[in-house]
Design a protein around this motif. Structure first.
Motif, PDB file in Angstrom:
ATOM      1  N   VAL A 271       0.713  -1.029  -0.344  1.00 35.86           N
ATOM      2  CA  VAL A 271       0.117   0.121   0.203  1.00 35.86           C
ATOM      3  C   VAL A 271       0.732   0.837   0.056  1.00 35.86           C
ATOM      4  CG1 VAL A 271      -1.812   1.779   1.449  1.00 35.86           C
ATOM      5  CG2 VAL A 271      -1.852  -1.261   0.860  1.00 35.86           C
ATOM      6  N   GLY A 272       1.484   1.161   0.732  1.00 33.80           N
ATOM      7  CA  GLY A 272       2.989   2.784   0.857  1.00 33.80           C
ATOM      8  C   GLY A 272       3.673   2.766  -0.707  1.00 33.80           C
ATOM      9  N   ILE A 273       3.874   1.539  -1.203  1.00 30.08           N
ATOM     10  CA  ILE A 273       4.944   1.658  -2.406  1.00 30.08           C
ATOM     11  C   ILE A 273       3.633   2.288  -3.277  1.00 30.08           C
ATOM     12  CG2 ILE A 273       5.902   0.376  -4.321  1.00 30.08           C
ATOM     13  CD1 ILE A 273       7.013   0.841  -1.443  1.00 30.08           C
ATOM     14  N   VAL A 274       2.418   2.293  -3.337  1.00 32.77           N
ATOM     15  CA  VAL A 274       1.159   2.573  -4.482  1.00 32.77           C
ATOM     16  C   VAL A 274       1.273   3.631  -4.090  1.00 32.77           C
ATOM     17  CG1 VAL A 274      -0.924   2.272  -4.995  1.00 32.77           C
ATOM     18  CG2 VAL A 274      -0.038   0.577  -4.439  1.00 32.77           C
ATOM     19  N   LEU A 275       1.158   4.327  -3.057  1.00 36.79           N
ATOM     20  CA  LEU A 275       1.191   5.774  -2.315  1.00 36.79           C
ATOM     21  C   LEU A 275       1.944   5.654  -2.885  1.00 36.79           C
ATOM     22  CD1 LEU A 275       0.311   8.410  -0.757  1.00 36.79           C
ATOM     23  CD2 LEU A 275       0.752   7.030   1.306  1.00 36.79           C
ATOM     24  N   LEU A 276       3.318   6.035  -2.889  1.00 38.90           N
ATOM     25  CA  LEU A 276       4.693   6.817  -2.845  1.00 38.90           C
ATOM     26  C   LEU A 276       4.843   7.043  -4.574  1.00 38.90           C
ATOM     27  CD1 LEU A 276       7.314   7.856  -2.528  1.00 38.90           C
ATOM     28  CD2 LEU A 276       8.544   5.801  -3.206  1.00 38.90           C
ATOM     29  N   ILE A 277       3.819   5.841  -5.491  1.00 42.44           N
ATOM     30  CA  ILE A 277       4.254   6.017  -7.365  1.00 42.44           C
ATOM     31  C   ILE A 277       3.040   6.993  -7.104  1.00 42.44           C
ATOM     32  CG2 ILE A 277       3.517   4.755  -8.885  1.00 42.44           C
ATOM     33  CD1 ILE A 277       4.808   2.215  -7.897  1.00 42.44           C
ATOM     34  N   ILE A 278       1.361   7.503  -6.550  1.00 38.30           N
ATOM     35  CA  ILE A 278       0.787   8.051  -7.081  1.00 38.30           C
ATOM     36  C   ILE A 278       1.435   8.986  -6.802  1.00 38.30           C
ATOM     37  CG2 ILE A 278      -1.402   8.349  -7.040  1.00 38.30           C
ATOM     38  CD1 ILE A 278      -2.442   6.223  -6.139  1.00 38.30           C
ATOM     39  N   ALA A 279       1.596   9.749  -4.916  1.00 35.29           N
ATOM     40  CA  ALA A 279       2.126  10.927  -4.937  1.00 35.29           C
ATOM     41  C   ALA A 279       3.546  11.245  -6.007  1.00 35.29           C
ATOM     42  CB  ALA A 279       2.274  11.044  -3.177  1.00 35.29           C
ATOM     43  N   MET A 280       4.166  10.356  -6.155  1.00 34.24           N
ATOM     44  CA  MET A 280       5.238  11.148  -7.713  1.00 34.24           C
ATOM     45  C   MET A 280       4.582  11.031  -8.378  1.00 34.24           C
ATOM     46  SD  MET A 280       8.246  10.935  -5.996  1.00 34.24           S
ATOM     47  CE  MET A 280      10.195  10.415  -6.243  1.00 34.24           C
ATOM     48  N   ALA A 281       3.998  10.421  -9.227  1.00 32.09           N
ATOM     49  CA  ALA A 281       3.379  10.541 -10.257  1.00 32.09           C
ATOM     50  C   ALA A 281       2.585  11.693 -10.524  1.00 32.09           C
ATOM     51  CB  ALA A 281       2.482  10.061 -10.937  1.00 32.09           C
ATOM     52  N   ILE A 282       1.819  12.558  -9.464  1.00 32.43           N
ATOM     53  CA  ILE A 282       1.394  13.810  -9.625  1.00 32.43           C
ATOM     54  C   ILE A 282       2.018  14.659  -9.590  1.00 32.43           C
ATOM     55  CG2 ILE A 282      -0.606  15.375  -8.668  1.00 32.43           C
ATOM     56  CD1 ILE A 282      -1.866  12.611  -7.422  1.00 32.43           C
ATOM     57  N   ASN A 283       2.983  14.700  -8.449  1.00 36.09           N
ATOM     58  CA  ASN A 283       3.526  16.307  -8.197  1.00 36.09           C
ATOM     59  C   ASN A 283       4.571  15.969  -8.772  1.00 36.09           C
ATOM     60  OD1 ASN A 283       3.229  17.450  -6.068  1.00 36.09           O
ATOM     61  ND2 ASN A 283       4.450  15.435  -4.851  1.00 36.09           N
ATOM     62  N   LEU A 284       5.558  15.458  -9.989  1.00 33.70           N
ATOM     63  CA  LEU A 284       6.419  15.411 -11.126  1.00 33.70           C
ATOM     64  C   LEU A 284       5.671  15.578 -11.659  1.00 33.70           C
ATOM     65  CD1 LEU A 284       8.995  11.751 -10.956  1.00 33.70           C
ATOM     66  CD2 LEU A 284       8.864  14.440 -10.449  1.00 33.70           C
ATOM     67  N   THR A 285       4.842  15.252 -12.685  1.00 35.23           N
ATOM     68  CA  THR A 285       3.716  15.668 -13.729  1.00 35.23           C
ATOM     69  C   THR A 285       3.881  17.750 -12.904  1.00 35.23           C
ATOM     70  OG1 THR A 285       2.625  14.216 -13.633  1.00 35.23           O
ATOM     71  CG2 THR A 285       1.823  15.881 -15.432  1.00 35.23           C
ATOM     72  N   GLN A 286       2.991  17.520 -11.843  1.00 35.92           N
ATOM     73  CA  GLN A 286       2.685  19.358 -11.604  1.00 35.92           C
ATOM     74  C   GLN A 286       3.613  19.976 -11.692  1.00 35.92           C
ATOM     75  OE1 GLN A 286       3.235  20.161  -8.045  1.00 35.92           O
ATOM     76  NE2 GLN A 286       2.883  21.995  -8.214  1.00 35.92           N
ATOM     77  N   LEU A 287       5.748  19.150 -11.430  1.00 38.39           N
ATOM     78  CA  LEU A 287       5.886  20.404 -11.341  1.00 38.39           C
ATOM     79  C   LEU A 287       6.543  20.216 -12.695  1.00 38.39           C
ATOM     80  CD1 LEU A 287       7.964  18.790  -8.604  1.00 38.39           C
ATOM     81  CD2 LEU A 287       7.403  21.627  -8.721  1.00 38.39           C
ATOM     82  N   ALA A 288       6.650  19.304 -13.574  1.00 38.30           N
ATOM     83  CA  ALA A 288       6.669  20.049 -15.189  1.00 38.30           C
ATOM     84  C   ALA A 288       6.232  20.736 -15.814  1.00 38.30           C
ATOM     85  CB  ALA A 288       7.554  18.403 -15.761  1.00 38.30           C
ATOM     86  N   LEU A 289       4.980  20.633 -15.568  1.00 33.34           N
ATOM     87  CA  LEU A 289       4.272  21.030 -16.399  1.00 33.34           C
ATOM     88  C   LEU A 289       4.429  22.853 -15.745  1.00 33.34           C
ATOM     89  CD1 LEU A 289       1.200  19.438 -15.932  1.00 33.34           C
ATOM     90  CD2 LEU A 289       1.829  19.928 -18.151  1.00 33.34           C
ATOM     91  N   SER A 290       4.501  22.668 -14.837  1.00 33.03           N
ATOM     92  CA  SER A 290       4.721  24.511 -13.963  1.00 33.03           C
ATOM     93  C   SER A 290       6.565  24.860 -14.615  1.00 33.03           C
ATOM     94  CB  SER A 290       4.660  24.291 -13.194  1.00 33.03           C
ATOM     95  OG  SER A 290       5.590  23.527 -12.144  1.00 33.03           O
ATOM     96  N   GLY A 291       6.930  24.261 -15.103  1.00 36.00           N
ATOM     97  CA  GLY A 291       8.478  24.338 -15.954  1.00 36.00           C
ATOM     98  C   GLY A 291       9.431  24.395 -14.842  1.00 36.00           C
ATOM     99  N   LEU A 292       9.253  23.697 -13.260  1.00 43.93           N
ATOM    100  CA  LEU A 292      10.019  23.730 -12.911  1.00 43.93           C
ATOM    101  C   LEU A 292      11.689  23.248 -13.238  1.00 43.93           C
ATOM    102  CD1 LEU A 292      10.714  24.568 -10.415  1.00 43.93           C
ATOM    103  CD2 LEU A 292      10.724  21.869  -9.353  1.00 43.93           C
ATOM    104  N   PHE A 293      11.652  22.049 -14.110  1.00 41.65           N
ATOM    105  CA  PHE A 293      12.769  21.243 -14.534  1.00 41.65           C
ATOM    106  C   PHE A 293      13.272  21.790 -15.847  1.00 41.65           C
ATOM    107  CE2 PHE A 293      10.020  17.464 -12.637  1.00 41.65           C
ATOM    108  CZ  PHE A 293      10.565  17.527 -11.784  1.00 41.65           C
ATOM    109  N   LYS A 294      13.055  23.302 -16.193  1.00 35.88           N
ATOM    110  CA  LYS A 294      13.229  23.868 -17.673  1.00 35.88           C
ATOM    111  C   LYS A 294      14.764  24.282 -16.846  1.00 35.88           C
ATOM    112  CE  LYS A 294       9.180  24.950 -20.179  1.00 35.88           C
ATOM    113  NZ  LYS A 294       8.144  25.632 -19.884  1.00 35.88           N
ATOM    114  N   LYS A 295      15.530  24.127 -18.183  1.00 33.00           N
ATOM    115  CA  LYS A 295      17.083  24.983 -17.453  1.00 33.00           C
ATOM    116  C   LYS A 295      16.132  26.357 -17.384  1.00 33.00           C
ATOM    117  CE  LYS A 295      21.272  22.128 -18.601  1.00 33.00           C
ATOM    118  NZ  LYS A 295      21.048  21.160 -20.616  1.00 33.00           N
TER     119      LYS A 295
END
Lengths: 297, 444
Positions: A271-295
């Protein structure tokens, strides 16, 4: 030799980051790896663990209570985002306005709930939202001729109580983040805008909001995580981890139920691993969309 | 100036919070610890004891004094920690199984007991200390906390389930509780009560399975089949819950705040006289004397209504097994002490005197000077003498089996199923079929 080592410019940085790396490895990487391993085992405390392959995960996929918990956590996260980002931002702008009357008082008043313990707050909210005629919310509703509502027994009404608790508690904290963000916006921009004849709304949407973006991204990121990892609020509001029909069960609550209450640590790890995957997926998508990873240019 | 004000405010907040914590610590956070001396001398061994019921500590306090004066060379000091139900069981489970931090002695509730017997139990077998008392105490109460012939917990009470009637409400409606023999009688009486007083005759429990259990027991059925596998969609349970549903539709019973009579919210509702009946194990008596003081002199006990006369009118509900953990400092001493404090005749008399429980040594049930002692708080509180009722149903007390599947089964019924039936009006058969599927899935 030792002196050379200590004064070496190459070594020094590693020595300085070592405490952080150690803490990171011992308290984060090791438990993560260990629970990843555990999620493929049937673990009974005090007894030998047995490898069961992906059994825990296949069981999880057919587990309706787990999906209920995921749904609850996701809904809670979305609702807290919808409420706990725009409103604190708005309040922060008001608090930042030097013509605002009693702003110091409001600042402390809004922040005050964050200082209370969740245990106390949850208990108070449970009593406020009690189903008896005499409980606070029902007696208020009663003056408008509304029949007593069993708040904590229904999905919608239960969530109203839960969101009310979350908003009450976290509004002030998020407001402080936005306030500190606002302090960093130079006054000149507003003056220039005023000279050009911009209205208050225009100033807010064209200057304040874009310049608050880094703060907003930060608040968004921690709110997503906090929403998905919520547990104590629900536990306190329902006086335990077993809300009627699981209306208040969250992912972490389910992890706790399986791991601690039912001693099924392997399953809880999954259950914990699935929670980690969900949280990471949402957060990474959101951070990528907001342009945080752009150089940065 | 504003900074000063902020500081003052912050201080005020802190004070308020601390005050708040003081009031709430009884509920959920932490627990309370106290050391009972019981007249022990310098050389006494200190044993730790965890419980989830404050009253149990009072009983041990009395027995400790007797033990220490009878065994001057083996004196004990008892370090009692009272913790909330879930917290205590969770902590104990981890402590016992990891072998770190466990107390010497602990109380484990019947519903949680199977979890502690899973695999190789990490508790001490108590057969040798229980042996001398065999024959004096009810054998089924010893079996309840056993696995493969080993006794791991010592029972506190029989927990005979009875009906608690509020005679004041019934008299207003012109109902005589002594005439209620069957569920049909109960229904007619309830309709009359609701018409005349607007109050409910009883509760439809949603957060505990006492009612479901008693309905199964009187039909000679159980939650599990002969192999211990769950069978909750049995015709007997469907019949039982459908009967309750019919009572609910006729406004005889209604759901209650808290979900069942043994909750803080429900104490308030009963105390205010909104519900006339509770069907609960006998230990509910202590809840009346402690939390529902307004009802003193108004509550009468009676055997449960049944489907047809001749069916058994009670079952033993709930229970607490006192255990000794494998890591206890002095296993022999701990075992001897709990056997003395739970199984001896003295202990059984005190269990009635202090706790108001029906002792598992049934000879106490016939000791008139104990059971009818006019100074006893329970004798004073209730309209009729509890033991007159107990002795009339003595031969009819059934048992619901406790198996390794019971914790899961109870959890599904009392969080989901009963709520669906009595709060949402879901079809009984459908709700129980769903519950069966859910339980099977969880036990996979």
């Amino acid at each position: 030799m030792l002196k050379n080592f200590l004064y070496s410019q190459k070594v020094a940085p590693y020595v300085f980051v070592l405490p952080f790396v150690l803490v990171f490895v011992i308290f984060w990487v090791y438990p993560l790896a260990s629970s990843f391993g555990m999620s493929f085992q049937k673990v009974t405390l005090g007894q030998e663990a047995a490898w069961v392959g992906i059994d825990n995960y296949t069981k999880l996929m057919g587990d309706t209570v787990f999906f209920k918990a995921v749904g609850n956590s996701a809904l809670y996260m979305v609702l807290t985002l919808v409420i706990l980002i725009p409103f604190p931002m708005l309040f922060a702008v008001w608090m930042n306005n030097k013509f605002m009357w009693g702003r110091e008082w409001f600042k402390s008043a809004f922040f005050f709930p964050a200082l209370t313990s969740v245990v106390v707050a949850g208990t108070v909210f449970r009593l406020m939202f009690g189903e008896m005629e005499g409980s606070l919310i029902n007696s208020i509703l009663g003056t408008f001729g509304v029949e007593p509502i069993k708040f904590l027994k229904g999905q919608t009404t239960g969530f109203i109580a839960l969101i009310a608790l979350a908003s009450w508690r976290w509004l002030g904290v998020n407001m402080l983040y936005f306030l500190s963000g606002l302090q960093n916006i130079p006054k000149d921009y507003y003056e220039a805008a005023s000279i050009d004849g911009a209205s208050a709304v225009q100033k807010f949407t064209r200057i304040t909001m874009p310049l608050l973006k880094p703060t907003t991204i930060y608040v968004l990121t921690i709110s997503i995580y906090a929403g998905l990892a919520m547990f104590i609020e629900s536990m306190m509001l329902w006086n335990g981890n077993n809300s009627p029909k699981n209306i208040g069960l969250t992912i972490v609550g389910y992890l706790y139920r399986q791991g601690i209450e039912k001693n099924n640590l392997g399953y809880a790890a999954a259950v914990g691993i699935v929670l980690l995957i969900i949280a990471m997926a949402i957060n990474l998508t959101q951070l990528a969309l907001s342009g945080l990873f752009k150089k940065e240019d | 100036m504003s900074r000063k004000r902020l500081i003052t405010l912050t201080m005020l907040c802190l004070v308020l919070i601390l005050a708040g914590c003081g009031g709430a610590s009884k509920g959920n956070s932490g627990g309370e610890t106290s050391v009972l001396e019981g007249g022990a001398g310098e050389k006494a061994t200190e044993l730790s004891y965890w419980t989830f019921v404050e009253l149990h500590g009072q009983h041990f306090e009395k027995m400790l004094e007797k033990w220490n004066s009878a065994n001057p060379d083996r004196q004990i000091k008892l370090n009692v920690s009272v913790m909330p139900y879930d917290d205590m069981h969770n902590k104990l489970s981890i402590a016992v199984q990891t072998g770190v931090g466990a107390p010497d002695i602990a109380d484990i509730e019947l519903g949680k007991f199977p979890d502690f017997l899973a695999g190789t139990p990490q508790l001490e077998p108590l057969n040798d200390v229980a042996e001398p008392y065999k024959g004096t105490v009810v054998q089924s109460q010893l079996d309840l906390y056993s696995k493969e012939g080993n006794i791991y917990g010592l029972s506190t009470h029989v927990g005979a389930t009875v009906a608690f009637y509020n005679t004041e409400i019934l008299e207003q409606a012109g109902v005589d509780y002594k005439q209620i023999k069957t569920w049909e009688d109960f229904k007619q009486a309830g309709i009359q009560v609701h018409e005349k007083t607007g109050k409910y005759m009883g509760t439809a429990d949603t957060s505990a399975s006492w009612q479901a259990s008693l309905l199964l027991a009187q039909q000679g059925a159980d939650f599990t089949d002969e192999n211990g596998q769950p069978k909750v969609n049995s015709p007997e349970l469907v019949k039982g819950l459908s009967m309750l549903k019919d009572l609910q539709e006729n406004e005889v019973i209604a759901t209650i705040a808290g979900g069942q009579p043994d909750t803080e919210e429900a104490y308030g509702e009963f105390n205010a006289g909104n519900y006339a009946t509770a069907f609960m194990p006998l230990w509910q008596m202590s809840r009346y004397t402690n939390y529902m003081t307004d009802l003193s002199g108004k509550i009468a006990l009676a055997p449960l209504p049944v489907f047809e006369e001749g069916m058994p009118r009670s079952y033993g509900g709930g229970g607490t097994g006192t255990v000794v953990t494998q890591k206890a400092k002095d296993i022999k001493l701990a075992k001897d002490f709990i056997a003395y404090a739970k199984l001896s005749l003295d202990a059984n008399v005190e269990i009635w005197n202090t706790l108001g429980f029906d002792p598992i040594n049934m000879s106490v049930w016939d000791m008139k000077e104990v059971t009818h002692n006019p100074e006893n708080q329970f004798v004073k509180y209730f309209v009729n003498n509890p033991f007159d009722v107990l002795n009339s149903i003595k031969e009819e007390i059934q048992l619901i089996k406790s198996t390794s599947t019971s914790p899961t089964l109870n959890n599904v019924l009392s969080t989901v199923t009963l709520n669906e039936i009595f709060e949402d009006g879901k079809d009984v058969q459908q709700a129980l079929d769903d519950a069966q599927a859910q339980i099977e899935q969880e036990l996979k």
